[in-house]
Scaffold this motif. Sequence first.
Motif, PDB file in Angstrom:
ATOM      1  N   VAL A  36       0.841  -1.190   0.000  1.00 48.62           N
ATOM      2  CA  VAL A  36       0.000   0.000   0.000  1.00 48.62           C
ATOM      3  C   VAL A  36       0.884   1.251   0.000  1.00 48.62           C
ATOM      4  O   VAL A  36       0.631   2.206  -0.752  1.00 48.62           O
ATOM      5  N   ALA A  37       1.930   1.257   0.812  1.00 49.13           N
ATOM      6  CA  ALA A  37       2.848   2.405   0.854  1.00 49.13           C
ATOM      7  C   ALA A  37       3.516   2.613  -0.501  1.00 49.13           C
ATOM      8  O   ALA A  37       3.636   3.753  -0.970  1.00 49.13           O
ATOM      9  N   ALA A  38       3.935   1.536  -1.142  1.00 50.72           N
ATOM     10  CA  ALA A  38       4.579   1.646  -2.456  1.00 50.72           C
ATOM     11  C   ALA A  38       3.622   2.233  -3.484  1.00 50.72           C
ATOM     12  O   ALA A  38       4.005   3.085  -4.299  1.00 50.72           O
ATOM     13  N   ALA A  39       2.365   1.814  -3.447  1.00 53.73           N
ATOM     14  CA  ALA A  39       1.370   2.363  -4.375  1.00 53.73           C
ATOM     15  C   ALA A  39       1.193   3.855  -4.143  1.00 53.73           C
ATOM     16  O   ALA A  39       1.095   4.638  -5.099  1.00 53.73           O
ATOM     17  N   ALA A  40       1.165   4.256  -2.874  1.00 52.69           N
ATOM     18  CA  ALA A  40       1.018   5.680  -2.553  1.00 52.69           C
ATOM     19  C   ALA A  40       2.239   6.473  -3.001  1.00 52.69           C
ATOM     20  O   ALA A  40       2.111   7.591  -3.510  1.00 52.69           O
ATOM     21  N   LEU A  41       3.406   5.894  -2.863  1.00 54.24           N
ATOM     22  CA  LEU A  41       4.630   6.587  -3.283  1.00 54.24           C
ATOM     23  C   LEU A  41       4.727   6.704  -4.799  1.00 54.24           C
ATOM     24  O   LEU A  41       5.289   7.670  -5.320  1.00 54.24           O
ATOM     25  N   ARG A  42       4.175   5.720  -5.512  1.00 53.76           N
ATOM     26  CA  ARG A  42       4.195   5.777  -6.983  1.00 53.76           C
ATOM     27  C   ARG A  42       3.227   6.820  -7.525  1.00 53.76           C
ATOM     28  O   ARG A  42       3.392   7.296  -8.644  1.00 53.76           O
ATOM     29  N   ASP A  43       2.205   7.168  -6.750  1.00 53.65           N
ATOM     30  CA  ASP A  43       1.189   8.129  -7.184  1.00 53.65           C
ATOM     31  C   ASP A  43       0.863   9.075  -6.033  1.00 53.65           C
ATOM     32  O   ASP A  43      -0.221   9.038  -5.456  1.00 53.65           O
ATOM     33  N   PRO A  44       1.811   9.949  -5.690  1.00 54.37           N
ATOM     34  CA  PRO A  44       1.604  10.812  -4.528  1.00 54.37           C
ATOM     35  C   PRO A  44       0.353  11.686  -4.639  1.00 54.37           C
ATOM     36  O   PRO A  44      -0.368  11.867  -3.655  1.00 54.37           O
ATOM     37  N   ALA A  45       0.075  12.208  -5.802  1.00 57.03           N
ATOM     38  CA  ALA A  45      -1.090  13.082  -5.959  1.00 57.03           C
ATOM     39  C   ALA A  45      -2.385  12.313  -5.712  1.00 57.03           C
ATOM     40  O   ALA A  45      -3.319  12.841  -5.100  1.00 57.03           O
ATOM     41  N   GLY A  46      -2.433  11.075  -6.137  1.00 54.68           N
ATOM     42  CA  GLY A  46      -3.635  10.272  -5.982  1.00 54.68           C
ATOM     43  C   GLY A  46      -3.896   9.822  -4.556  1.00 54.68           C
ATOM     44  O   GLY A  46      -5.015   9.421  -4.229  1.00 54.68           O
ATOM     45  N   HIS A  47      -2.882   9.894  -3.719  1.00 52.02           N
ATOM     46  CA  HIS A  47      -3.031   9.419  -2.336  1.00 52.02           C
ATOM     47  C   HIS A  47      -2.821  10.530  -1.310  1.00 52.02           C
ATOM     48  O   HIS A  47      -2.920  10.280  -0.109  1.00 52.02           O
ATOM     49  N   SER A  48      -2.561  11.734  -1.779  1.00 55.07           N
ATOM     50  CA  SER A  48      -2.287  12.855  -0.879  1.00 55.07           C
ATOM     51  C   SER A  48      -3.444  13.085   0.094  1.00 55.07           C
ATOM     52  O   SER A  48      -4.607  13.122  -0.300  1.00 55.07           O
ATOM     53  N   GLY A  49      -3.102  13.216   1.361  1.00 53.03           N
ATOM     54  CA  GLY A  49      -4.077  13.522   2.391  1.00 53.03           C
ATOM     55  C   GLY A  49      -4.952  12.360   2.816  1.00 53.03           C
ATOM     56  O   GLY A  49      -5.837  12.532   3.642  1.00 53.03           O
ATOM     57  N   LYS A  50      -4.727  11.186   2.277  1.00 54.51           N
ATOM     58  CA  LYS A  50      -5.556  10.027   2.614  1.00 54.51           C
ATOM     59  C   LYS A  50      -4.924   9.216   3.738  1.00 54.51           C
ATOM     60  O   LYS A  50      -3.711   9.136   3.858  1.00 54.51           O
ATOM     61  N   ALA A  51      -5.775   8.645   4.545  1.00 58.56           N
ATOM     62  CA  ALA A  51      -5.350   7.712   5.593  1.00 58.56           C
ATOM     63  C   ALA A  51      -5.964   6.370   5.251  1.00 58.56           C
ATOM     64  O   ALA A  51      -7.137   6.293   4.870  1.00 58.56           O
ATOM     65  N   TYR A  52      -5.185   5.317   5.364  1.00 62.23           N
ATOM     66  CA  TYR A  52      -5.647   3.995   4.982  1.00 62.23           C
ATOM     67  C   TYR A  52      -5.679   3.049   6.168  1.00 62.23           C
ATOM     68  O   TYR A  52      -4.626   2.655   6.679  1.00 62.23           O
ATOM     69  N   PRO A  53      -6.870   2.670   6.606  1.00 60.75           N
ATOM     70  CA  PRO A  53      -6.934   1.636   7.649  1.00 60.75           C
ATOM     71  C   PRO A  53      -6.532   0.299   7.031  1.00 60.75           C
ATOM     72  O   PRO A  53      -6.954  -0.038   5.929  1.00 60.75           O
TER      73      PRO A  53
END
Length: 149
Positions: A36-53
């Motif tokens: 999940v962290a790798a996906a967020a790092l590959r697309d920072p704009a798409g995951h910005s400000g999100k929290a993932y339980p």
Amino acid sequence: FMQNVLSLVRPGSFKLPHFSAGGLIAWIDAHDIARVAAAALRDPAGHSGKAYPLAEEALTMEQVAAVLRAETGLPYEAQPRDPETLLAALLKSGMDAAYAASLARGTLATAQGDVSAAMTFDTVRTVTGRPGVRWSEFARIHSDRFGRA
């Protein structure tokens, strides 16, 4: 984390000591956290400000032991300990007092049946496109540690 159970496994012993009584625990494989962290790092704009339980499956320690028995053919069994004794054990081990107190409170809440400790989510699949690891798969992945009959 599912990996925490690996630290309980001792050669020749199939006991899984725990302090959660019969409470459900929401489990996640640390590798799923990394995915999940790798996906967020590959697309920072798409995951910005999100929290993932992140919790893939909720099982008691008795149920974890049952999965391990089924997957390994070995006599795994949960070995409950009084959750009221956890804080003293953590402090004796040298754990930071604030962290130990937080962990002991959370474990006691789990032991008392706090349902928030048992919530699961489809976050891993949603973010990565693949489901997260469940206990049966985790047991197979780590068969070198859990063993086989």
